[in-house]
Design a protein around this motif. Structure first.
Motif, PDB file in Angstrom:
ATOM      1  N   LYS A  82     -50.641 -48.923-123.059  1.00  0.00           N
ATOM      2  CA  LYS A  82     -50.468 -47.731-122.217  1.00  0.00           C
ATOM      3  C   LYS A  82     -50.037 -46.534-123.059  1.00  0.00           C
ATOM      4  O   LYS A  82     -50.451 -45.406-122.815  1.00  0.00           O
ATOM      5  N   GLY A  83     -49.208 -46.821-124.044  1.00  0.00           N
ATOM      6  CA  GLY A  83     -48.739 -45.742-124.912  1.00  0.00           C
ATOM      7  C   GLY A  83     -49.887 -45.113-125.671  1.00  0.00           C
ATOM      8  O   GLY A  83     -49.996 -43.890-125.780  1.00  0.00           O
ATOM      9  N   LEU A  84     -50.780 -45.959-126.176  1.00  0.00           N
ATOM     10  CA  LEU A  84     -51.903 -45.434-126.953  1.00  0.00           C
ATOM     11  C   LEU A  84     -52.857 -44.644-126.055  1.00  0.00           C
ATOM     12  O   LEU A  84     -53.348 -43.578-126.421  1.00  0.00           O
ATOM     13  N   LEU A  85     -53.073 -45.176-124.841  1.00  0.00           N
ATOM     14  CA  LEU A  85     -53.996 -44.492-123.924  1.00  0.00           C
ATOM     15  C   LEU A  85     -53.468 -43.118-123.534  1.00  0.00           C
ATOM     16  O   LEU A  85     -54.241 -42.195-123.297  1.00  0.00           O
ATOM     17  N   ASN A  86     -52.157 -43.016-123.454  1.00  0.00           N
ATOM     18  CA  ASN A  86     -51.570 -41.761-122.964  1.00  0.00           C
ATOM     19  C   ASN A  86     -50.883 -40.976-124.056  1.00  0.00           C
ATOM     20  O   ASN A  86     -50.070 -40.112-123.788  1.00  0.00           O
ATOM     21  N   ILE A  87     -51.213 -41.288-125.317  1.00  0.00           N
ATOM     22  CA  ILE A  87     -50.369 -40.759-126.393  1.00  0.00           C
ATOM     23  C   ILE A  87     -50.465 -39.241-126.506  1.00  0.00           C
ATOM     24  O   ILE A  87     -49.515 -38.571-126.869  1.00  0.00           O
ATOM     25  N   PHE A  88     -51.607 -38.676-126.154  1.00  0.00           N
ATOM     26  CA  PHE A  88     -51.727 -37.218-126.255  1.00  0.00           C
ATOM     27  C   PHE A  88     -51.424 -36.510-124.941  1.00  0.00           C
ATOM     28  O   PHE A  88     -51.272 -35.311-124.897  1.00  0.00           O
ATOM     29  N   HIS A  89     -51.396 -37.281-123.873  1.00  0.00           N
ATOM     30  CA  HIS A  89     -50.943 -36.677-122.623  1.00  0.00           C
ATOM     31  C   HIS A  89     -50.239 -37.754-121.829  1.00  0.00           C
ATOM     32  O   HIS A  89     -50.866 -38.624-121.246  1.00  0.00           O
ATOM     33  N   ASN A  90     -48.928 -37.698-121.866  1.00  0.00           N
ATOM     34  CA  ASN A  90     -48.135 -38.691-121.175  1.00  0.00           C
ATOM     35  C   ASN A  90     -47.859 -38.185-119.761  1.00  0.00           C
ATOM     36  O   ASN A  90     -47.119 -37.233-119.580  1.00  0.00           O
ATOM     37  N   PRO A  91     -48.483 -38.781-118.762  1.00  0.00           N
ATOM     38  CA  PRO A  91     -48.418 -38.195-117.416  1.00  0.00           C
ATOM     39  C   PRO A  91     -47.097 -38.441-116.702  1.00  0.00           C
ATOM     40  O   PRO A  91     -46.834 -37.818-115.694  1.00  0.00           O
ATOM     41  N   ASN A  92     -46.260 -39.344-117.218  1.00  0.00           N
ATOM     42  CA  ASN A  92     -45.072 -39.717-116.457  1.00  0.00           C
ATOM     43  C   ASN A  92     -43.802 -39.014-116.911  1.00  0.00           C
ATOM     44  O   ASN A  92     -42.720 -39.348-116.479  1.00  0.00           O
ATOM     45  N   LEU A  93     -43.961 -38.052-117.815  1.00  0.00           N
ATOM     46  CA  LEU A  93     -42.776 -37.376-118.331  1.00  0.00           C
ATOM     47  C   LEU A  93     -42.109 -36.529-117.257  1.00  0.00           C
ATOM     48  O   LEU A  93     -42.796 -35.903-116.452  1.00  0.00           O
ATOM     49  N   PRO A  94     -40.784 -36.499-117.283  1.00  0.00           N
ATOM     50  CA  PRO A  94     -40.131 -35.498-116.437  1.00  0.00           C
ATOM     51  C   PRO A  94     -40.418 -34.105-117.002  1.00  0.00           C
ATOM     52  O   PRO A  94     -40.494 -33.939-118.219  1.00  0.00           O
ATOM     53  N   VAL A  95     -40.629 -33.128-116.139  1.00  0.00           N
ATOM     54  CA  VAL A  95     -40.830 -31.755-116.593  1.00  0.00           C
ATOM     55  C   VAL A  95     -39.487 -31.030-116.502  1.00  0.00           C
ATOM     56  O   VAL A  95     -38.532 -31.563-115.953  1.00  0.00           O
ATOM     57  N   ILE A  96     -39.451 -29.823-117.047  1.00  0.00           N
ATOM     58  CA  ILE A  96     -38.159 -29.128-117.113  1.00  0.00           C
ATOM     59  C   ILE A  96     -37.603 -28.907-115.704  1.00  0.00           C
ATOM     60  O   ILE A  96     -36.395 -28.942-115.496  1.00  0.00           O
TER      61      ILE A  96
ATOM     62  N   VAL B 263     -40.559 -33.185-109.282  1.00  0.00           N
ATOM     63  CA  VAL B 263     -40.003 -33.888-108.134  1.00  0.00           C
ATOM     64  C   VAL B 263     -39.330 -32.895-107.181  1.00  0.00           C
ATOM     65  O   VAL B 263     -39.284 -33.082-105.978  1.00  0.00           O
ATOM     66  N   ASN B 264     -38.829 -31.814-107.756  1.00  0.00           N
ATOM     67  CA  ASN B 264     -38.111 -30.821-106.953  1.00  0.00           C
ATOM     68  C   ASN B 264     -39.027 -29.776-106.336  1.00  0.00           C
ATOM     69  O   ASN B 264     -38.546 -28.780-105.806  1.00  0.00           O
ATOM     70  N   HIS B 265     -40.321 -30.021-106.429  1.00  0.00           N
ATOM     71  CA  HIS B 265     -41.278 -28.997-106.008  1.00  0.00           C
ATOM     72  C   HIS B 265     -40.984 -28.463-104.599  1.00  0.00           C
ATOM     73  O   HIS B 265     -40.963 -27.255-104.379  1.00  0.00           O
ATOM     74  N   GLY B 266     -40.765 -29.400-103.683  1.00  0.00           N
ATOM     75  CA  GLY B 266     -40.541 -28.997-102.285  1.00  0.00           C
ATOM     76  C   GLY B 266     -39.342 -28.082-102.141  1.00  0.00           C
ATOM     77  O   GLY B 266     -39.393 -27.063-101.454  1.00  0.00           O
ATOM     78  N   ILE B 267     -38.262 -28.454-102.848  1.00  0.00           N
ATOM     79  CA  ILE B 267     -37.032 -27.661-102.756  1.00  0.00           C
ATOM     80  C   ILE B 267     -37.258 -26.268-103.347  1.00  0.00           C
ATOM     81  O   ILE B 267     -36.892 -25.256-102.757  1.00  0.00           O
ATOM     82  N   TYR B 268     -37.906 -26.254-104.513  1.00  0.00           N
ATOM     83  CA  TYR B 268     -38.149 -24.968-105.170  1.00  0.00           C
ATOM     84  C   TYR B 268     -39.010 -24.064-104.301  1.00  0.00           C
ATOM     85  O   TYR B 268     -38.773 -22.864-104.192  1.00  0.00           O
ATOM     86  N   LYS B 269     -40.026 -24.671-103.714  1.00  0.00           N
ATOM     87  CA  LYS B 269     -40.955 -23.891-102.905  1.00  0.00           C
ATOM     88  C   LYS B 269     -40.215 -23.213-101.753  1.00  0.00           C
ATOM     89  O   LYS B 269     -40.418 -22.045-101.454  1.00  0.00           O
ATOM     90  N   ARG B 270     -39.332 -23.993-101.167  1.00  0.00           N
ATOM     91  CA  ARG B 270     -38.575 -23.452-100.042  1.00  0.00           C
ATOM     92  C   ARG B 270     -37.643 -22.332-100.519  1.00  0.00           C
ATOM     93  O   ARG B 270     -37.482 -21.324 -99.856  1.00  0.00           O
ATOM     94  N   GLN B 271     -37.049 -22.550-101.701  1.00  0.00           N
ATOM     95  CA  GLN B 271     -36.151 -21.512-102.234  1.00  0.00           C
ATOM     96  C   GLN B 271     -36.894 -20.212-102.475  1.00  0.00           C
ATOM     97  O   GLN B 271     -36.416 -19.138-102.128  1.00  0.00           O
ATOM     98  N   ILE B 272     -38.078 -20.334-103.061  1.00  0.00           N
ATOM     99  CA  ILE B 272     -38.858 -19.130-103.361  1.00  0.00           C
ATOM    100  C   ILE B 272     -39.252 -18.432-102.075  1.00  0.00           C
ATOM    101  O   ILE B 272     -39.202 -17.221-101.959  1.00  0.00           O
ATOM    102  N   LYS B 273     -39.575 -19.248-101.051  1.00  0.00           N
ATOM    103  CA  LYS B 273     -39.959 -18.681 -99.764  1.00  0.00           C
ATOM    104  C   LYS B 273     -38.801 -17.872 -99.182  1.00  0.00           C
ATOM    105  O   LYS B 273     -38.981 -16.795 -98.651  1.00  0.00           O
ATOM    106  N   SER B 274     -37.584 -18.410 -99.351  1.00  0.00           N
ATOM    107  CA  SER B 274     -36.432 -17.743 -98.750  1.00  0.00           C
ATOM    108  C   SER B 274     -36.074 -16.474 -99.517  1.00  0.00           C
ATOM    109  O   SER B 274     -35.367 -15.627 -99.002  1.00  0.00           O
ATOM    110  N   LEU B 275     -36.552 -16.375-100.747  1.00  0.00           N
ATOM    111  CA  LEU B 275     -36.262 -15.165-101.530  1.00  0.00           C
ATOM    112  C   LEU B 275     -37.004 -13.970-100.966  1.00  0.00           C
ATOM    113  O   LEU B 275     -36.532 -12.841-101.031  1.00  0.00           O
TER     114      LEU B 275
END
Lengths: 515, 276
Positions: A82-96, B263-275
């Motif tokens: 799975k790591g190799l298949l997704n190595i250039f785009h890991n879909p399960n990462l948390p985003v900021i 994961v927070n998409h729903g919450i953020y969307k609502r916040q932006i709407k309220s802005l």
């Protein structure tokens, strides 16, 4: 038997006041840097709640940890294939946005503002872009907000609870919460180590601290996905992943990690534990029901002559064995059976153990409007004007069985769903309280105290010892840190005789007699 | 005596001058024009130039010969019409002076009457065998070198297999329709004496032999085919659209549970709407 030493931590949740001092201590020392602003190697969450990053416990989203398939375990979202298949785009990462966008305020605007009709404000600015932002989230955004629909009700640990039970938890009158401080668990079967394609992560031999080699890390970020506790973080500035290092420079100097040292509630304990590395694989592969028991079986009795002999054969120094014998962790986990691992079902065999909180006392009512009450769920309690708030109970374990939190919820957190294990621990904690009340106040019938201790599987001296280490423990009792023996380590790398005689006073210019 | 010498010299230069001028015009015509044009012998690559002065004014002819491409670019209707009539083959600029152009035009005028009557071209490739075709292919692709070490055709040319993806009707490099456009006579003329500057340069002193020209003609004729445009198979567009749609659906199904947003998409969307 392959005996090894592991630094193991105990967090006593009954004592946590949720002050976040640990988080701040850690932040100030380690993650107050560019690229690391969003990281909280130590964080404190309110439970029930979604935590940080949001819903980290929901592995359907983040695909962390191990899963058992066809009798053997494999990484859920990382690993070789799975790591190799997704190595250039890991879909399960948390985003900021799953963490939060770190921010500060333009405090200087307050100081440098010219005289105006209105007070100046310090606008929030993003620590990533440097531009003004509207703050949308923080690392403890749901702090103390248990019960809110956005956070508490989306807690992944509620998944086994019926809608009625969930609703009962969040009734205003019954609502309760506790804090869950989290750091890296320094697991015995770490998923981050297994997931790293570069082999940059390793578990230190002498004390089991899991570290990321910053020179080897190639930023594949598979550890971020693999760690089910989401305690490995990607530094976007350095292009390397980072995680809690258990303050190993402090440990090597004999100091407790900063989070533990600064803990206001003194909830944290740290000590060495000896374990049998030969059985890690079979333990991690065992059925979910046996996971906790088998994991605790891994931990060895440091007083057993056979264990001591095997430990010495493996090169574990006597000082470490002695530290293991005095280890508060060993007492809480093995001797008293009070501490449980967080989410053992992730199968990483975490070495951070929690003493579950004794659930809040539920009041009983002297009078109820039964006609109204019958219309409601059996778990829901109807309150009317004639209530008498009474927290005493005739039944010895009544507060545990009719807890504000369903036991199932605690079991989902600490025992892979086994309610009996939670109940056993809570009974012990409760028995200690009854015993100590008898000792200090003496208003409880001796038979009741005796029965409580017996049913909890304790005796009076043990209960006193638990009380002492829980409430009165001094620094040296809470943190039993083995000498790191750096002098031996350095001699493996270089010959110290080379520099002998080359230090001390000297002359820049040759000293000459006379004028 | 002086006069005699003078007359002699004058006569000498006059005779030489006139003769040389005449010889020069003929040479110029043969090297610059004759590859593609005849005077009264029918069309080769370009039109028969017999009586060209009757069809166009002198000034126009001068401009056109100087640079036909500039004329076409400027949108001259007569030039455009010629370009269209002759399969959009670009006439290379001869790179000669105006005086020389005038002399060549004069030469054409002179010979228009003499050379009247088209001569029928007889094909040299009627009895071609598959071996000739194979030889031509080998020569074209550079598997066999030309006897006089000229560069192989494939150095600059391609596009013999005409597909609907390759739909340039005639480019400098694409020879797929050359045979159909120019005919055997035209292609042969080009092969024997290349008019195009780059090609001319490349083959100076490295002329193709008769056999090579023959084999290449066989090859170009057969592989270029009739030059008919290959048509896109009917339904291909539909197939492509449906296929793309099917793939989108397939991957949507395969990756249905993929984490696609915060994961927070729903919450953020609502916040932006309220802005707002």
């Amino acid at each position: 038997m392959d005996v090894r030493a592991q630094i193991s931590m105990i967090f006593h949740l009954d004592k946590c006041i949720g002050c976040h001092t640990c988080s701040i201590a850690c932040k100030n020392i380690w993650t107050d840097r560019k690229g690391a602003e969003y990281m909280w190697w130590n964080n404190v969450e309110t439970k029930p709640g979604t935590g940080y990053p949001t819903k980290w416990e929901d592995q359907d989203i983040y695909q962390g940890g191990w899963e058992k398939k066809n009798g053997t375990i494999g990484l859920r979202g990382a690993g070789k294939k799975k790591g190799l298949l997704n190595i250039f785009h890991n879909p399960n990462l948390p985003v900021i946005d799953d963490y939060y966008e770190p921010f500060t305020y333009k405090y200087l605007d307050l100081i440098e503002s010219p005289a105006m009709d209105d007070q100046p404000t310090a606008r929030p600015v993003s620590l990533i872009t440097g531009k003004p932002i509207d703050i949308k989230m923080g690392p403890n955004w749901d702090d103390d907000l248990s019960g809110t629909p956005d956070y508490a009700r989306k807690d992944p640990n509620l998944h086994d609870l019926s809608p009625v039970e969930q609703e009962a938890m969040f009734q205003l009158e019954r609502m309760a919460f506790f804090y869950l401080p989290r750091i890296c668990n320094h697991c015995l079967n770490p998923a981050c180590v297994a997931g790293c394609p570069s082999g940059a992560i390793y578990k230190r031999g002498e004390d089991g601290v899991v570290l990321i080699n910053q020179k080897v890390c190639r930023a594949w970020r598979m550890c971020v996905t693999a760690c089910p506790y989401k305690k490995s973080y990607y530094n976007w500035h350095t292009g390397k992943s980072e995680k809690c290092i258990l303050c190993y420079p402090r440990l090597e100097a004999g100091y407790a990690p900063a989070c533990m040292h600064s803990c206001v509630g003194r909830i944290r304990y740290l000590g060495v534990i000896l374990y049998d590395a030969d059985r890690i694989e079979s333990t991690a592969n065992t059925d979910t029901g046996n996971l906790v028991d088998k994991q605790l079986d891994l931990l060895l009795d440091p007083f057993d002559p056979g264990v001591i002999e095997a430990a010495k054969e493996n090169g574990i120094p006597d000082s470490t064995i002695k530290a293991a014998q005095y280890s508060p962790s060993y007492k809480f986990i093995k001797e008293w059976g009070l501490a449980l691992p967080l989410h053992p079902e992730f199968r990483t065999l975490p070495m951070l153990f929690y003493v579950p909180p004794l659930l809040p006392v539920m009041a009983s009512l002297s009078h109820q409007d039964t006609a109204q009450g019958e219309k409601m769920d059996p778990i829901a309690k109807f309150w009317n004007d004639n209530w008498l708030y009474d927290t005493s109970t005739e039944d010895l374990w009544g507060t545990i069985e009719q807890a504000r939190f369903p036991l199932k919820y605690m079991a989902n957190l600490f025992s892979a769903g086994d309610e009996e294990k939670i109940k056993t621990v809570l009974k012990k904690l409760w028995a200690v309280r009854i015993h100590r009340r008898n000792v200090t106040v003496g208003d409880i019938a001796p038979e009741k105290v005796e029965r409580a201790l017996r049913e909890a599987g304790l005796d009076a001296p043990t209960a006193d010892a638990i009380y002492k280490l829980t409430s009165l423990a001094k620094f040296d009792e809470r943190f039993v840190i083995p000498p790191a023996h750096r002098e031996q380590a350095i001699e493996m790398l270089e010959f110290t005789g080379d520099t002998k005689g080359s230090i001390g006073f000297g002359f820049k210019e040759k000293a000459e007699r006379g004028l | 005596m002086k006069r005699t010498v003078f007359l002699f010299v004058f006569f000498h230069f006059w005779v030489n001058g006139v003769l040389l001028a005449q010889n020069g015009a003929q040479d110029l015509f043969n090297t610059k024009c004759g590859i593609c044009h005849t005077i009264g012998k029918g069309k080769l690559v370009g039109p028969d130039l017999a009586g060209v002065q009757d069809r166009h004014p002198q000034e126009w002819l001068l401009n056109f010969v100087r640079s036909s491409q500039k004329m076409i670019a400027s949108g001259d209707s007569a030039a455009l019409a010629l370009f269209e009539q002759n399969n959009k083959v670009v006439m290379p600029d001869p790179m000669i002076s105006d005086a020389e152009i005038e002399s060549v035009l004069a030469y054409i005028l002179e010979n228009s009457a003499a050379g009247a009557g088209a001569v029928a071209y007889t094909s040299i490739i009627d009895g071609a065998t598959p071996e000739d075709f194979e030889n031509g292919r080998q020569l074209f692709e550079g598997r066999v070198r030309f006897a006089n070490a000229g560069p192989s055709c494939i150095t600059c040319h391609n596009g013999l297999a005409k597909t609907f993806f390759n739909d340039n009707s005639f480019s400098v490099k694409d020879l797929s329709t050359s045979f159909a456009n120019l005919g055997e006579q035209g292609v042969r003329a080009i092969l024997e004496n290349p008019p195009f500057p780059v090609m001319k340069q490349a083959f100076t002193g490295k002329n193709l032999t008769e056999a090579e020209v023959h084999d290449l003609l066989v090859f170009l004729k057969k592989s270029g085919g009739s030059g008919a445009q290959a048509k896109m198979p009917s339904g291909l567009l539909l197939f492509g659209l449906l296929g793309a749609g099917a793939l989108v659906l397939l991957y949507s199904a395969l990756w249905y549970s993929r984490k696609s947003r915060s994961v927070n998409h729903g919450i953020y969307k609502r916040q932006i709407k309220s802005l707002n």
